[in-house]
Design an enzyme around this catalytic site. Structure first.
Site, mmCIF file in Angstrom:
data_model
loop_
_atom_site.group_PDB
_atom_site.id
_atom_site.type_symbol
_atom_site.label_atom_id
_atom_site.label_comp_id
_atom_site.label_asym_id
_atom_site.label_seq_id
_atom_site.Cartn_x
_atom_site.Cartn_y
_atom_site.Cartn_z
ATOM 1 N N GLU A 103 0.827 -1.207 0.000
ATOM 2 C CA GLU A 103 0.000 0.000 0.000
ATOM 3 C C GLU A 103 0.863 1.259 0.000
ATOM 4 O OE1 GLU A 103 -3.548 1.829 2.904
ATOM 5 O OE2 GLU A 103 -2.178 0.301 3.662
ATOM 6 N N LYS A 158 -9.437 2.671 -2.116
ATOM 7 C CA LYS A 158 -9.696 2.155 -0.767
ATOM 8 C C LYS A 158 -11.064 2.633 -0.280
ATOM 9 C CE LYS A 158 -7.155 1.638 3.616
ATOM 10 N NZ LYS A 158 -5.891 2.024 4.296
ATOM 11 N N CYS A 163 -5.744 -3.002 2.443
ATOM 12 C CA CYS A 163 -5.493 -2.959 3.896
ATOM 13 C C CYS A 163 -6.782 -3.068 4.709
ATOM 14 C CB CYS A 163 -4.700 -1.710 4.244
ATOM 15 S SG CYS A 163 -3.928 -1.760 5.889
ATOM 16 N N LYS A 199 0.462 -8.099 17.002
ATOM 17 C CA LYS A 199 -0.298 -7.646 15.837
ATOM 18 C C LYS A 199 -0.516 -8.776 14.824
ATOM 19 C CE LYS A 199 -2.017 -4.173 13.271
ATOM 20 N NZ LYS A 199 -1.167 -3.028 12.876
ATOM 21 N N LEU A 236 25.555 8.613 29.049
ATOM 22 C CA LEU A 236 25.613 7.281 29.663
ATOM 23 C C LEU A 236 25.826 7.456 31.159
ATOM 24 C CD1 LEU A 236 25.520 4.303 28.740
ATOM 25 C CD2 LEU A 236 28.008 4.340 28.683
ATOM 26 N N SER A 237 24.780 7.184 31.944
ATOM 27 C CA SER A 237 24.792 7.523 33.365
ATOM 28 C C SER A 237 25.291 6.416 34.264
ATOM 29 C CB SER A 237 23.373 7.887 33.796
ATOM 30 O OG SER A 237 22.537 6.740 33.752
ATOM 31 N N SER A 292 20.000 4.168 30.106
ATOM 32 C CA SER A 292 21.005 4.596 29.127
ATOM 33 C C SER A 292 21.834 3.409 28.646
ATOM 34 C CB SER A 292 21.914 5.681 29.718
ATOM 35 O OG SER A 292 22.606 5.227 30.861
ATOM 36 N N GLU A 333 8.677 6.702 33.072
ATOM 37 C CA GLU A 333 9.096 8.077 33.341
ATOM 38 C C GLU A 333 8.357 9.071 32.455
ATOM 39 O OE1 GLU A 333 13.720 6.971 34.591
ATOM 40 O OE2 GLU A 333 13.264 7.750 32.596
#
Length: 552
Positions: free
Chosen positions: A45, A113, A149, A181, A291-292, A297, A402
């Site tokens: 599609e 469609k 679709c 899915k 990069l902690s 991270s 977070e």
């Protein structure tokens, strides 16, 4: 032979807006189909434009460019197999999502469609007009019906096509991934073949576009619902499917049946492919991230190494006086085992200057989150400076937990161009790290083995913006938080339902308040890979200003 038909399926990765490059992919696939003696080549599609185009398709010049290319392909590919290709079609002041059948040097048929999806990430009712239900078209000995679709997710279009003489269904798709899915696709398509007694080909595209990843997994069904062929997920492939005429009608010959990985591998692959294509299609060859020494991270660095190669990933440790020795060691260990560049840029001197600059204004006021956020924003400033200087896209590393409750600093650790783990709850971050340590696949460009030290996975999460800080000082334990978030966000459950499930009402109300309060942050956050059908951005659209709270 009149009793045999060969259909070539091109499960490929187009790029939105790269119309000429997409047309070149069609030419290459057509040459493969011609060499294999195919009667028809089928592409997904909206392939000529890439998918999803969003409002770009409403620009007349864009649509006309696409339509001219379709006409050109028809003329150039006249002496070989027919072509089925998706694209926009403008006619009589209306715009349609169409599928063009190219044969004999011209557009033989234009299928429009009918059912336009208008939920989750789709806005097709806003972009396109609904077309009439078309009848089948003839290619050689067959009459082929093409529900586009969404048309195959409803019984009426396939029923009409069957009644008007279709030999089988060719269903071109632009169907993006979310967890489980494939099971939903199979359920709907099996229903269509059982209802009509006709074979069905479900052809999906692959590749990333912004937050969405099209996962391929194209398949062929015979009328009993039996799977005749199953293409791989995520990989580009061109496959030939043969049909033979039997006394009961046309049937697909048994073909390739790829193994599909479990959801942990598919989720991880989506995050890798999303980042890889986002960088490739937007012109970034390299990335960097802060990069902690923490788990978020660490997994983002690993995803980046797997997507782009460790040599294209810069990891930067930006410590303050609150950064523990363990975090310093862990960050360096991750960068070393991945093989990424590691830079050490302390924020102490910059923080001292900012503190002195603000001291006259803040005199007499107790330290609070303001001072904590200054640290995060300094890190964001320095990382963005490196991004500008080195031409490396900055990755942000906030997980869905977070992002949901706003446990992040806007213009600080939220700064960045892409977030691979934006739709991954914290509890799934832990399990994803364990999965990656135990598994390696050929599509991963990073090293095999234990790339995230177990001590990073096992230690209590902390932002390290003040002494002895832990995430649980501000938030419920992550298993509790994620369970509540899943109910309130993914399942749209009420506060009363969450309480009935055993959660403390005050905790649920606090989480609900944080979700609504942080909407403005999400509007300004980086895009990220979509893993669920309730990802932040197009799947879940809430107002920024909102005074409603669940009264139950």
């Amino acid at each position: 032979m009149a009793d045999r038909f060969r259909l070539t399926l091109a499960q490929l990765n187009p790029t939105v807006g790269a119309l000429d490059a997409n047309a070149d992919m069609v030419r290459a696939a057509w040459a493969t189909a011609k060499a294999a003696g195919a009667d028809m080549l089928a592409l997904p599609e909206m392939f000529i434009t890439g998918y999803q185009t969003q409002d770009l398709v409403m620009k007349p010049g864009f649509t006309l460019h696409a339509m001219r290319l379709v006409d050109t392909l028809a003329k150039e590919c006249a002496d070989g197999p027919a072509i089925g290709i998706g694209g926009p079609y403008a006619f009589a002041e209306k715009l349609y999502n169409a599928y063009f059948i190219l044969s004999g040097g011209k557009v033989q048929a234009t299928i429009l469609k009918h059912h336009l999806p208008n939920e989750t990430v789709f806005d097709e009712q806003r972009l396109f007009s609904s077309g009439p239900v078309n009848g089948p078209y003839r290619i050689g000995p067959l009459c082929i019906g093409t529900p586009i679709c969404e048309d195959a997710w409803h019984p009426d279009v396939c029923e009409t096509l069957a009644e008007t003489g279709a030999s089988f269904f060719l269903v071109p798709n632009g169907s993006p991934y979310y967890r489980h899915k494939l099971d939903r696709r199979l359920t709907h398509m099996v229903a269509r073949v059982v209802e009509t007694g006709l074979p069905l080909i479900y052809l999906n595209m692959v590749g990333g576009q912004d937050d969405q990843v099209f996962d391929g997994g194209s398949f062929v069904l015979n009328p009993s619902g039996e799977l005749a062929a199953l293409l791989p997920v995520f990989d580009e492939t061109v496959v030939h499917v043969d049909f033979t005429e039997t006394p009961e009608g046309w049937r697909a010959v048994e073909g390739e049946k790829s193994r599909h990985p479990d959801v942990w591998e598919q989720d991880y692959r989506v995050m890798v492919e999303a980042l890889r294509d986002y960088c490739d299609k937007s012109g970034f060859g390299k990335v960097l991230l802060g990069l902690s020494g923490g788990i978020d991270s660490a997994i983002v660095a690993t995803i980046a190494a797997d997507a782009l190669g460790p040599e294209n990933v810069r990891c930067v440790m930006l410590p303050s006086e609150y950064t523990s020795r363990a975090s310093l060691d862990d960050a360096e260990a991750v960068a070393k085992v991945l093989g990424c560049r590691y830079d050490y840029v302390p924020i102490g001197p910059a923080r001292q200057v900012v503190t002195e600059t603000l001291a006259p204004l803040f005199e007499g006021l107790a330290p609070d989150t303001t001072e904590e956020n200054i640290q995060s924003r300094l890190r964001g400033l320095l990382l963005m400076a490196m991004s500008n200087k080195f031409g490396e896209m900055l990755l942000t590393t906030g997980n869905k937990s977070e992002v949901a409750v706003g446990y992040a600093t806007i213009y600080g650790d939220m700064a960045g161009g892409y977030n691979p783990i934006k739709d991954l709850y914290k509890t799934r971050v832990f399990e994803t790290c364990r999965w990656r340590n135990a598994n390696h696949r050929p599509w991963m460009k990073g090293p095999a083995g234990e790339v995230i030290p177990p001590r990073i996975i096992d230690k209590p999460p902390s932002a390290e913006l003040r002494a002895d800080q832990k995430d649980e000082d501000s938030l419920p334990p992550y298993p509790v938080l994620d369970a509540i978030l899943t109910m309130l966000i993914d399942e749209e459950k009420s506060v009363a339902e969450a309480v009935a499930a055993g959660f403390d009402r005050d905790v649920v109300k606090k989480v609900e308040h944080l979700i609504y309060l942080s909407e403005y942050k999400r509007y300004q956050s980086a895009p990220g890979a979509r893993l669920t059908f309730r990802a932040f951005w197009l799947d879940r659209r809430y107002p920024i200003v909102n005074r409603w709270r669940d009264p139950t």
